[in-house]
Design a protein around this motif. Structure first.
Motif, PDB file in Angstrom:
ATOM      1  N   GLY A 156       0.800  -1.224   0.000  1.00 51.84           N
ATOM      2  CA  GLY A 156       0.000   0.000   0.000  1.00 51.84           C
ATOM      3  C   GLY A 156       0.830   1.270   0.000  1.00 51.84           C
ATOM      4  N   TYR A 157       2.139   1.134  -0.056  1.00 54.10           N
ATOM      5  CA  TYR A 157       3.016   2.309  -0.102  1.00 54.10           C
ATOM      6  C   TYR A 157       3.208   2.741  -1.553  1.00 54.10           C
ATOM      7  CZ  TYR A 157       4.609   2.049   4.783  1.00 54.10           C
ATOM      8  OH  TYR A 157       4.690   2.058   6.146  1.00 54.10           O
ATOM      9  N   GLN A 158       3.428   4.027  -1.716  1.00 55.13           N
ATOM     10  CA  GLN A 158       3.781   4.583  -3.019  1.00 55.13           C
ATOM     11  C   GLN A 158       5.264   4.946  -2.981  1.00 55.13           C
ATOM     12  OE1 GLN A 158       0.996   7.653  -4.349  1.00 55.13           O
ATOM     13  NE2 GLN A 158      -0.446   6.943  -2.794  1.00 55.13           N
ATOM     14  N   SER A 159       5.865   5.030  -4.136  1.00 54.66           N
ATOM     15  CA  SER A 159       7.285   5.375  -4.231  1.00 54.66           C
ATOM     16  C   SER A 159       7.450   6.703  -4.935  1.00 54.66           C
ATOM     17  CB  SER A 159       8.037   4.304  -5.020  1.00 54.66           C
ATOM     18  OG  SER A 159       7.982   3.082  -4.360  1.00 54.66           O
ATOM     19  N   GLY A 160       8.533   7.379  -4.624  1.00 56.86           N
ATOM     20  CA  GLY A 160       8.822   8.627  -5.307  1.00 56.86           C
ATOM     21  C   GLY A 160      10.120   9.236  -4.828  1.00 56.86           C
ATOM     22  N   MET A 161      10.370  10.447  -5.297  1.00 56.17           N
ATOM     23  CA  MET A 161      11.573  11.207  -4.970  1.00 56.17           C
ATOM     24  C   MET A 161      11.124  12.562  -4.427  1.00 56.17           C
ATOM     25  SD  MET A 161      14.974  10.985  -5.312  1.00 56.17           S
ATOM     26  CE  MET A 161      15.298   9.870  -6.640  1.00 56.17           C
ATOM     27  N   ILE A 162      11.731  12.992  -3.319  1.00 59.55           N
ATOM     28  CA  ILE A 162      11.400  14.307  -2.776  1.00 59.55           C
ATOM     29  C   ILE A 162      11.948  15.357  -3.737  1.00 59.55           C
ATOM     30  CG2 ILE A 162      11.719  15.926  -0.872  1.00 59.55           C
ATOM     31  CD1 ILE A 162      11.865  13.548   1.014  1.00 59.55           C
ATOM     32  N   THR A 163      11.042  16.215  -4.233  1.00 56.62           N
ATOM     33  CA  THR A 163      11.434  17.236  -5.215  1.00 56.62           C
ATOM     34  C   THR A 163      11.331  18.649  -4.665  1.00 56.62           C
ATOM     35  OG1 THR A 163       9.185  17.128  -6.116  1.00 56.62           O
ATOM     36  CG2 THR A 163      10.876  15.804  -7.218  1.00 56.62           C
ATOM     37  N   LEU A 201       8.494   8.444  10.519  1.00 57.37           N
ATOM     38  CA  LEU A 201       9.517   8.436   9.465  1.00 57.37           C
ATOM     39  C   LEU A 201      10.587   7.425   9.857  1.00 57.37           C
ATOM     40  CD1 LEU A 201      10.026  12.285   8.940  1.00 57.37           C
ATOM     41  CD2 LEU A 201       8.480  10.755   7.743  1.00 57.37           C
ATOM     42  N   LEU A 202      10.940   6.562   8.920  1.00 58.60           N
ATOM     43  CA  LEU A 202      11.939   5.527   9.167  1.00 58.60           C
ATOM     44  C   LEU A 202      12.998   5.556   8.082  1.00 58.60           C
ATOM     45  CD1 LEU A 202       9.439   2.590   9.818  1.00 58.60           C
ATOM     46  CD2 LEU A 202      10.604   3.949  11.547  1.00 58.60           C
ATOM     47  N   ASP A 203      14.190   5.043   8.417  1.00 61.18           N
ATOM     48  CA  ASP A 203      15.185   4.830   7.366  1.00 61.18           C
ATOM     49  C   ASP A 203      15.021   3.408   6.833  1.00 61.18           C
ATOM     50  OD1 ASP A 203      16.442   3.076   9.150  1.00 61.18           O
ATOM     51  OD2 ASP A 203      18.165   4.370   9.506  1.00 61.18           O
ATOM     52  N   ARG A 204      15.831   3.023   5.869  1.00 57.55           N
ATOM     53  CA  ARG A 204      15.698   1.715   5.227  1.00 57.55           C
ATOM     54  C   ARG A 204      15.914   0.555   6.192  1.00 57.55           C
ATOM     55  NH1 ARG A 204      19.516   1.967   0.589  1.00 57.55           N
ATOM     56  NH2 ARG A 204      19.772   4.145   1.067  1.00 57.55           N
ATOM     57  N   HIS A 205      16.521   0.813   7.352  1.00 57.36           N
ATOM     58  CA  HIS A 205      16.785  -0.237   8.328  1.00 57.36           C
ATOM     59  C   HIS A 205      15.707  -0.314   9.403  1.00 57.36           C
ATOM     60  CE1 HIS A 205      20.664  -0.511   6.406  1.00 57.36           C
ATOM     61  NE2 HIS A 205      20.875   0.757   6.634  1.00 57.36           N
ATOM     62  N   GLY A 206      14.739   0.597   9.332  1.00 59.72           N
ATOM     63  CA  GLY A 206      13.660   0.596  10.310  1.00 59.72           C
ATOM     64  C   GLY A 206      13.905   1.499  11.500  1.00 59.72           C
ATOM     65  N   ILE A 208       9.225   5.905   4.534  1.00 56.24           N
ATOM     66  CA  ILE A 208      10.568   5.337   4.621  1.00 56.24           C
ATOM     67  C   ILE A 208      11.472   6.181   3.722  1.00 56.24           C
ATOM     68  CG2 ILE A 208      11.994   3.313   4.200  1.00 56.24           C
ATOM     69  CD1 ILE A 208       9.330   1.677   4.427  1.00 56.24           C
ATOM     70  N   LEU A 209      12.555   6.695   4.301  1.00 55.56           N
ATOM     71  CA  LEU A 209      13.508   7.490   3.544  1.00 55.56           C
ATOM     72  C   LEU A 209      14.730   6.636   3.238  1.00 55.56           C
ATOM     73  CD1 LEU A 209      11.810   9.545   5.365  1.00 55.56           C
ATOM     74  CD2 LEU A 209      13.681  11.104   4.934  1.00 55.56           C
ATOM     75  N   PHE A 210      15.129   6.604   1.972  1.00 54.35           N
ATOM     76  CA  PHE A 210      16.300   5.850   1.546  1.00 54.35           C
ATOM     77  C   PHE A 210      17.475   6.812   1.448  1.00 54.35           C
ATOM     78  CE2 PHE A 210      12.653   3.378   0.415  1.00 54.35           C
ATOM     79  CZ  PHE A 210      13.041   2.084   0.746  1.00 54.35           C
ATOM     80  N   LEU A 211      18.082   7.053   2.597  1.00 57.96           N
ATOM     81  CA  LEU A 211      19.188   8.011   2.692  1.00 57.96           C
ATOM     82  C   LEU A 211      20.449   7.419   2.066  1.00 57.96           C
ATOM     83  CD1 LEU A 211      18.580   9.050   6.389  1.00 57.96           C
ATOM     84  CD2 LEU A 211      17.906  10.312   4.355  1.00 57.96           C
ATOM     85  N   MET A 224      15.697  17.401  -0.504  1.00 51.01           N
ATOM     86  CA  MET A 224      15.520  17.120  -1.929  1.00 51.01           C
ATOM     87  C   MET A 224      16.376  15.929  -2.359  1.00 51.01           C
ATOM     88  SD  MET A 224      14.170  20.298  -3.736  1.00 51.01           S
ATOM     89  CE  MET A 224      15.083  20.090  -5.179  1.00 51.01           C
ATOM     90  N   ASP A 225      15.876  15.258  -3.385  1.00 54.12           N
ATOM     91  CA  ASP A 225      16.573  14.147  -4.028  1.00 54.12           C
ATOM     92  C   ASP A 225      16.742  12.911  -3.136  1.00 54.12           C
ATOM     93  OD1 ASP A 225      16.789  15.606  -6.393  1.00 54.12           O
ATOM     94  OD2 ASP A 225      18.655  16.540  -5.729  1.00 54.12           O
ATOM     95  N   ILE A 226      15.838  12.719  -2.183  1.00 51.85           N
ATOM     96  CA  ILE A 226      15.829  11.507  -1.367  1.00 51.85           C
ATOM     97  C   ILE A 226      14.700  10.615  -1.887  1.00 51.85           C
ATOM     98  CG2 ILE A 226      15.391  10.546   0.945  1.00 51.85           C
ATOM     99  CD1 ILE A 226      18.001  11.982   0.879  1.00 51.85           C
ATOM    100  N   GLU A 227      15.029   9.360  -2.149  1.00 52.58           N
ATOM    101  CA  GLU A 227      14.016   8.395  -2.573  1.00 52.58           C
ATOM    102  C   GLU A 227      13.198   7.997  -1.341  1.00 52.58           C
ATOM    103  OE1 GLU A 227      13.746   3.863  -4.304  1.00 52.58           O
ATOM    104  OE2 GLU A 227      15.653   4.914  -4.418  1.00 52.58           O
ATOM    105  N   VAL A 228      11.872   7.889  -1.522  1.00 56.03           N
ATOM    106  CA  VAL A 228      10.997   7.551  -0.400  1.00 56.03           C
ATOM    107  C   VAL A 228       9.931   6.544  -0.820  1.00 56.03           C
ATOM    108  CG1 VAL A 228      11.285   9.778   0.769  1.00 56.03           C
ATOM    109  CG2 VAL A 228       9.428   9.484  -0.865  1.00 56.03           C
ATOM    110  N   LYS A 229       9.410   5.866   0.176  1.00 52.72           N
ATOM    111  CA  LYS A 229       8.176   5.087   0.052  1.00 52.72           C
ATOM    112  C   LYS A 229       7.271   5.672   1.119  1.00 52.72           C
ATOM    113  CE  LYS A 229       9.797   0.684  -1.742  1.00 52.72           C
ATOM    114  NZ  LYS A 229       8.924   0.456  -2.856  1.00 52.72           N
ATOM    115  N   PHE A 230       6.008   5.919   0.780  1.00 56.62           N
ATOM    116  CA  PHE A 230       5.134   6.585   1.733  1.00 56.62           C
ATOM    117  C   PHE A 230       3.740   5.984   1.707  1.00 56.62           C
ATOM    118  CE2 PHE A 230       5.037   8.793  -2.272  1.00 56.62           C
ATOM    119  CZ  PHE A 230       3.721   9.170  -2.471  1.00 56.62           C
ATOM    120  N   HIS A 231       3.062   6.139   2.840  1.00 55.30           N
ATOM    121  CA  HIS A 231       1.703   5.627   2.999  1.00 55.30           C
ATOM    122  C   HIS A 231       0.789   6.802   3.330  1.00 55.30           C
ATOM    123  CE1 HIS A 231      -1.722   3.725   5.064  1.00 55.30           C
ATOM    124  NE2 HIS A 231      -1.475   2.740   4.210  1.00 55.30           N
TER     125      HIS A 231
END
Length: 114
Positions: free
Chosen positions: A45-52, A74-79, A109-112, A89-96
């Motif tokens: 149920g999460y969507q993906s995108g990039m913070i712009t 808000l979580l990082d990729r490790h939880g 989830i922020l993929f730092l 900006m330019d951080i990949e995310v998955k969000f609900h």
């Protein structure tokens, strides 16, 4: 000579018993199993995108404006939990999105970069 052979036989039996015990204990030693490993985060149920874009109270993901709910997580990729200071900006995310909302994010989830 007979005593020496009996003693050697006894020593061999003891050595085999000790070796067998060690082998048995190695078999019982804890191993890394799937239960020991951190499970992947559930992102159904999460969507993906990039913070712009990041503004005072809102931000954009793929040029669409969103805001966080007051209890957003808000979580990082490790939880590990993060604070809003990590939004940039330019951080990949998955969000609900919050139920019945089109622009309020309750979990992200922020993929730092590592």
């Amino acid at each position: 000579m007979m005593k020496l052979n009996r003693k050697n036989a006894w020593n061999r039996k003891v050595a085999y018993a000790v070796a067998l015990g060690i082998v048995a204990m190695v078999g019982l030693a804890p191993r890394t199993t799937c239960a020991d490993q951190q499970p992947p985060m559930m992102t159904v149920g999460y969507q993906s995108g990039m913070i712009t874009g990041v503004y005072e109270t809102t931000f954009q993901i793929d040029h669409r404006t969103y805001s966080l709910t007051p209890d957003a997580v808000l979580l990082d990729r490790h939880g590990d939990e993060l604070n809003v200071g990590y939004l940039r900006m330019d951080i990949e995310v998955k969000f609900h999105l919050q139920k019945d909302s089109k622009d309020k994010i309750d979990r992200m989830i922020l993929f730092l970069p590592e």
